[in-house]
Every structure is written in C-alpha cells, then in structure tokens.
Scaffold this motif. Structure first.
Motif, PDB file in Angstrom:
ATOM      1  N   PHE A 195      12.792  -4.336 -14.418  1.00 24.98           N
ATOM      2  CA  PHE A 195      12.307  -3.377 -13.426  1.00 24.98           C
ATOM      3  C   PHE A 195      10.837  -3.538 -13.114  1.00 24.98           C
ATOM      4  N   SER A 196      10.519  -3.196 -11.868  1.00 26.28           N
ATOM      5  CA  SER A 196       9.134  -3.086 -11.436  1.00 26.28           C
ATOM      6  C   SER A 196       9.009  -1.707 -10.785  1.00 26.28           C
ATOM      7  N   LEU A 197       7.817  -1.149 -10.783  1.00 24.32           N
ATOM      8  CA  LEU A 197       7.633   0.172 -10.183  1.00 24.32           C
ATOM      9  C   LEU A 197       6.309   0.216  -9.423  1.00 24.32           C
ATOM     10  N   GLY A 198       6.372   0.750  -8.210  1.00 28.35           N
ATOM     11  CA  GLY A 198       5.141   0.846  -7.441  1.00 28.35           C
ATOM     12  C   GLY A 198       5.273   1.803  -6.269  1.00 28.35           C
ATOM     13  N   ILE A 199       4.198   1.884  -5.495  1.00 26.81           N
ATOM     14  CA  ILE A 199       4.198   2.734  -4.298  1.00 26.81           C
ATOM     15  C   ILE A 199       4.244   1.820  -3.079  1.00 26.81           C
ATOM     16  N   HIS A 200       5.342   1.878  -2.368  1.00 24.40           N
ATOM     17  CA  HIS A 200       5.512   1.078  -1.156  1.00 24.40           C
ATOM     18  C   HIS A 200       4.700   1.722  -0.039  1.00 24.40           C
ATOM     19  N   PRO A 201       3.961   0.922   0.739  1.00 26.21           N
ATOM     20  CA  PRO A 201       3.107   1.531   1.772  1.00 26.21           C
ATOM     21  C   PRO A 201       3.865   2.378   2.794  1.00 26.21           C
ATOM     22  N   TRP A 202       5.139   2.084   3.040  1.00 23.24           N
ATOM     23  CA  TRP A 202       5.903   2.885   4.007  1.00 23.24           C
ATOM     24  C   TRP A 202       6.046   4.341   3.580  1.00 23.24           C
ATOM     25  N   PHE A 203       6.027   4.565   2.264  1.00 24.19           N
ATOM     26  CA  PHE A 203       6.340   5.906   1.760  1.00 24.19           C
ATOM     27  C   PHE A 203       5.110   6.594   1.193  1.00 24.19           C
ATOM     28  N   LEU A 204       3.979   6.177   1.708  1.00 21.76           N
ATOM     29  CA  LEU A 204       2.704   6.669   1.218  1.00 21.76           C
ATOM     30  C   LEU A 204       2.083   7.556   2.285  1.00 21.76           C
ATOM     31  N   ASN A 205       1.422   8.640   1.869  1.00 20.40           N
ATOM     32  CA  ASN A 205       0.631   9.420   2.817  1.00 20.40           C
ATOM     33  C   ASN A 205      -0.522  10.083   2.084  1.00 20.40           C
ATOM     34  N   GLU A 206      -1.335  10.809   2.853  1.00 22.50           N
ATOM     35  CA  GLU A 206      -2.542  11.402   2.297  1.00 22.50           C
ATOM     36  C   GLU A 206      -2.242  12.386   1.165  1.00 22.50           C
ATOM     37  N   THR A 207      -1.094  13.045   1.268  1.00 15.35           N
ATOM     38  CA  THR A 207      -0.752  14.084   0.304  1.00 15.35           C
ATOM     39  C   THR A 207      -0.152  13.518  -0.971  1.00 15.35           C
ATOM     40  N   ASN A 208       0.705  12.487  -0.818  1.00 19.37           N
ATOM     41  CA  ASN A 208       1.407  12.051  -2.035  1.00 19.37           C
ATOM     42  C   ASN A 208       0.683  10.947  -2.802  1.00 19.37           C
ATOM     43  N   PRO A 237       0.624   4.762   6.378  1.00 14.58           N
ATOM     44  CA  PRO A 237      -0.594   5.524   6.689  1.00 14.58           C
ATOM     45  C   PRO A 237      -1.756   4.620   7.105  1.00 14.58           C
ATOM     46  N   SER A 238      -2.929   5.203   7.248  1.00 12.86           N
ATOM     47  CA  SER A 238      -4.116   4.463   7.691  1.00 12.86           C
ATOM     48  C   SER A 238      -4.432   3.322   6.733  1.00 12.86           C
ATOM     49  N   PRO A 239      -5.081   2.276   7.265  1.00 14.21           N
ATOM     50  CA  PRO A 239      -5.454   1.141   6.412  1.00 14.21           C
ATOM     51  C   PRO A 239      -6.263   1.579   5.194  1.00 14.21           C
ATOM     52  N   GLU A 240      -7.066   2.614   5.351  1.00 14.46           N
ATOM     53  CA  GLU A 240      -7.914   3.070   4.253  1.00 14.46           C
ATOM     54  C   GLU A 240      -7.074   3.597   3.078  1.00 14.46           C
ATOM     55  N   ILE A 241      -6.048   4.406   3.422  1.00 11.64           N
ATOM     56  CA  ILE A 241      -5.172   4.923   2.356  1.00 11.64           C
ATOM     57  C   ILE A 241      -4.346   3.785   1.743  1.00 11.64           C
ATOM     58  N   GLN A 242      -3.885   2.886   2.589  1.00 13.05           N
ATOM     59  CA  GLN A 242      -3.120   1.746   2.070  1.00 13.05           C
ATOM     60  C   GLN A 242      -3.969   0.942   1.093  1.00 13.05           C
ATOM     61  N   ARG A 243      -5.225   0.720   1.468  1.00 11.44           N
ATOM     62  CA  ARG A 243      -6.120  -0.061   0.613  1.00 11.44           C
ATOM     63  C   ARG A 243      -6.358   0.640  -0.731  1.00 11.44           C
ATOM     64  N   LYS A 244      -6.594   1.948  -0.643  1.00 11.50           N
ATOM     65  CA  LYS A 244      -6.859   2.697  -1.877  1.00 11.50           C
ATOM     66  C   LYS A 244      -5.650   2.612  -2.818  1.00 11.50           C
ATOM     67  N   ALA A 245      -4.457   2.899  -2.268  1.00  5.96           N
ATOM     68  CA  ALA A 245      -3.249   2.864  -3.104  1.00  5.96           C
ATOM     69  C   ALA A 245      -3.031   1.466  -3.668  1.00  5.96           C
ATOM     70  N   PHE A 246      -3.283   0.460  -2.832  1.00  6.52           N
ATOM     71  CA  PHE A 246      -3.065  -0.908  -3.290  1.00  6.52           C
ATOM     72  C   PHE A 246      -4.021  -1.280  -4.426  1.00  6.52           C
ATOM     73  N   GLU A 247      -5.302  -1.024  -4.208  1.00  6.97           N
ATOM     74  CA  GLU A 247      -6.279  -1.460  -5.219  1.00  6.97           C
ATOM     75  C   GLU A 247      -6.151  -0.668  -6.522  1.00  6.97           C
ATOM     76  N   GLU A 269      -6.791  -8.102   4.879  1.00  3.74           N
ATOM     77  CA  GLU A 269      -6.938  -6.954   3.974  1.00  3.74           C
ATOM     78  C   GLU A 269      -6.557  -7.363   2.556  1.00  3.74           C
ATOM     79  N   LEU A 270      -5.443  -8.094   2.450  1.00  2.00           N
ATOM     80  CA  LEU A 270      -4.980  -8.506   1.127  1.00  2.00           C
ATOM     81  C   LEU A 270      -6.024  -9.405   0.445  1.00  2.00           C
TER      82      LEU A 270
END
Ligand SMILES: [Zn+2]
Length: 228
Positions: free
Chosen positions: A45-58, A89-99, A122-123
């Motif tokens: 198994f692997s576990l992560g946050i997919h950018p499609w299901f990410l938002n400012e709140t979660n 979500p915005s590139p900024e949130i995607q970047r934060k979650a990714f890093e 970005e990557l």
C-alpha cells in the motif's frame, strides 16, 4: 512488509485492485477515502493526498492523516501526490500539499508516487526545494523522451500511462529509457498488466520473464526497506 515474488507481474499503481495469483499490486489509497492499509498477501500500500481531492479546508486534516500513518509497516510509499493544471485547487495549495508530503516521505524514508499533469516546471521546482534522497516515481507518464530523461537524471522513476504504453507510438519512448528506471501499472483501469508487460518486452527486445526480473529488481531497489 509484503514483497513481490520472483515471477510476479508487478502492477505498481492501482486503485481498488484485488491481488490475484502471479500479480503483485501496489494499492494507492487516498487520504480522503479513509481506507486503511493492511497485511494482505500479494499487495502493498501507498497513501497520499491526490490533488483532485484537495481543497483549502481539508489540506491540514488530510496531511495529519498521512503524517500519522506514514511510518506504518504496511505502507511502502507515500502518494500519490502531485500537481494537476486541469483539476484541483490553486497551484499554491497543490504545492503546499505536495511539498509537505514529500517531506513526510523523506522523514520516514519511503519513496513518493507522483501524479503530474501539465505541471512539470512546478514539479521540478519542488524537487529543487525538497532535495529528496528518496526516489520519486512518476505514474501515468506519457510525455516526451527528453522530459523522461530529465526526470530520470533527478533520480526519478517512470511508470507509463496504461493506455499509452500499449500503443505503437509509445515504443520509441520505452526504448529510449534505461529499463532499470521503469515501472508498469494499470491505475485501477481494466487494462491487463500481462498485456502491458508483453508490449514493453517486445519494444525492448527482451522476454517477458527478463522484464519481470528487471522490474522486480527495480522494486527491491526502490521499496525494500534496509534494516537500520
Ligand atoms: Zn492513480
């Protein structure tokens, strides 16, 4: 930790997959789903946050889920995490979650699965900031060979998009890459991992059995935990 056996087809990126004889799957759980990894024969198994299901709140509760579970024995990797220009979500949130996730992967010394759609700059920028020691595995790749070579030169691995890899137009890309840097996947689709292996073996001029053993050594190099 459950590992693939010699002779197994390895499906490096699946969603909702079931293990079956001779096929080892890496199931990618998404933090928002609330599913748990388990000791299951024939799968990891692997576990992560997919950018499609990410938002400012979660973002922050989901990061806590990943952080909490990251070190667990049943997780062999973090992700999929990444960037998507077309959805999410915005590139900024995607970047934060990714890093943040890349940082977690470093902390627990596990590789990272990456989803990247039209966001290669970005990557690469994140790669410069994070300076990871852990390998990053790009899943669903269908870009140009120059891009693949650039990613590989930064210690990344390439897993091809299931629908692209079986088409004739992918052969040149496949032949251009060192086979010790590739993985194969179905990504939760109906694609047949055996058919994908046959096509790639044909492209690279080796037998399916040889390809299986190359991908198994890739797997062991990237995922097998060294005793500390
Ligand atoms: Zn996926």
């Amino acid at each position: 930790m459950i590992l693939p056996r010699a002779g197994d087809y390895i499906d490096i990126h699946n969603h909702g997959g079931k293990p079956s004889p001779g096929i080892f799957i890496v199931e990618n759980l998404m933090a928002h789903e609330g599913r748990m990894p388990s000791e299951t024969e024939g799968m990891a198994f692997s576990l992560g946050i997919h950018p499609w299901f990410l938002n400012e709140t979660n973002i922050s509760p989901l990061l806590s889920v990943v952080k909490e579970m990251a070190a667990g024995d049943t997780l062999i990797a973090i992700g999929e995490a990444g960037f998507d220009k077309l959805r999410g979500p915005s590139p900024e949130i995607q970047r934060k979650a990714f890093e943040e996730q890349a940082g977690i992967a470093e902390a627990v010394k596990k590789p990272l699965f990456i989803h990247c759609v039209r966001s290669w700059d970005e990557l690469l920028q994140s790669h410069k900031r994070v300076k990871p020691l852990m390998p990053w595995i790009i899943h669903g790749f269908r870009g140009k060979k120059e891009l693949a070579a650039q990613l590989i030169s930064r210690n990344m691995y390439i897993s091809f998009w299931f629908d692209f890899v079986i088409r004739p137009e992918s052969s040149e890309l496949i032949r251009s890459l060192p086979s010790e840097r590739i993985f194969l996947e179905t990504d939760g689709s109906d694609a047949d991992i055996k058919e994908i292996y046959s096509k790639v073996a044909l492209d690279t001029g080796i037998s399916t059995e040889e390809l299986k053993s190359i991908i198994l050594s890739n797997f062991n190099r990237v995922f097998k935990r060294q005793e500390e």
